[in-house]
Design an enzyme around this catalytic site. Structure first.
Site, mmCIF file in Angstrom:
data_model
loop_
_atom_site.group_PDB
_atom_site.id
_atom_site.type_symbol
_atom_site.label_atom_id
_atom_site.label_comp_id
_atom_site.label_asym_id
_atom_site.label_seq_id
_atom_site.Cartn_x
_atom_site.Cartn_y
_atom_site.Cartn_z
ATOM 1 C CD GLN A 102 -36.130 42.453 -25.435
ATOM 2 O OE1 GLN A 102 -35.783 41.627 -24.549
ATOM 3 N NE2 GLN A 102 -37.439 43.035 -25.139
ATOM 4 C CE1 TYR A 172 -32.081 42.793 -17.360
ATOM 5 C CE2 TYR A 172 -34.129 43.207 -18.355
ATOM 6 C CZ TYR A 172 -33.271 42.399 -17.738
ATOM 7 O OH TYR A 172 -34.096 41.221 -17.220
ATOM 8 N NE ARG A 220 -40.192 44.977 -24.884
ATOM 9 C CZ ARG A 220 -41.486 44.644 -24.957
ATOM 10 N NH1 ARG A 220 -42.231 45.073 -24.083
ATOM 11 N NH2 ARG A 220 -42.122 44.070 -26.134
#
Length: 221
Positions: A102, A172, A220
């Site tokens: 990731q 984020y 994601r």
């Protein structure tokens, strides 16, 4: 809910899985200060791969020092991170596991104490937890971040990982562009959903061009 297919095989692009169980990314802070996998981190993932999940996700892995989330965050921000990452990938493959790395930029969810530089975001809105106000990213800087994501994805591929996941959640950087809470821009990267989604889509397209059509790319959200 029927779970009869959870232990059946499935393919995601070139990645063939024995089952549909995924170990999600969980930050360990076991990496070195330079962002390299340590022996402790490698042993951690190797042991979890023995459990037999379809594939395991690494913890979020930084694409730029500017987006480093913690002092011991795993990094893939330069070519010197490729071979150390390969050590981790090989250790998982040795126990017949599959691994997806990731990649992430922390954006406003870090601090200048960690990054050693000003933090950045879509808009200059104060962050309550750190009492810092991030710098609003200019268009050329956004273009540089798109390039950094695609370069990081290529490094993941060169390290031999089975796929790459783009972190677009949890507040984020990519998530902060998607959200009207943190994105108050009035240019092409803000406003309506199409504008707020622009960066995420540009990153996805750039990554796909870089790694090819068959390499597994997962988002994601």
């Amino acid at each position: 809910m029927a779970l009869d297919r959870i232990f059946s095989p499935v393919s995601i692009g070139t990645m063939k899985l024995d089952n549909r169980i995924v170990m999600p990314p969980m930050a360990t802070n076991f990496a070195s200060p330079e962002g390299f996998p340590t022996d402790r981190l490698i042993a951690y993932y190797r042991e979890r791969a023995r459990g037999g999940v379809g594939y395991l996700n690494t913890e979020h892995t930084g694409i730029l020092p500017q987006g480093k989330a913690s002092a011991n965050m795993l990094m893939i921000s330069s070519d010197e991170h490729i071979m150390p990452m390969r050590r981790l990938v090989d250790a998982v493959h040795e126990v017949l596991g599959k691994i997806v790395v990731q990649i992430n930029h922390a954006g406003r969810q870090t601090s200048s104490a960690v990054t050693k530089m000003p933090i950045v975001a879509p808009s200059p809105l104060p962050v309550t937890e750190t009492a810092e106000t991030p710098c609003e990213l200019a268009i050329p800087e956004i273009e540089g971040i798109v390039e950094a994501f695609s370069a990081a994805a290529e490094r993941v591929q060169k390290a031999g990982a089975d796929g790459v996941e783009l972190h677009m959640a949890h507040g984020y950087l990519l998530c902060s562009f998607l959200s009207p809470f943190s994105n108050r821009r009035t240019d092409a990267y803000g406003g309506d959903l199409a504008g707020r989604s622009r960066l995420a889509i540009e990153v996805l397209r750039a990554v796909r061009r870089r790694v090819g059509r068959d390499y597994p790319v997962i988002c994601r959200l």
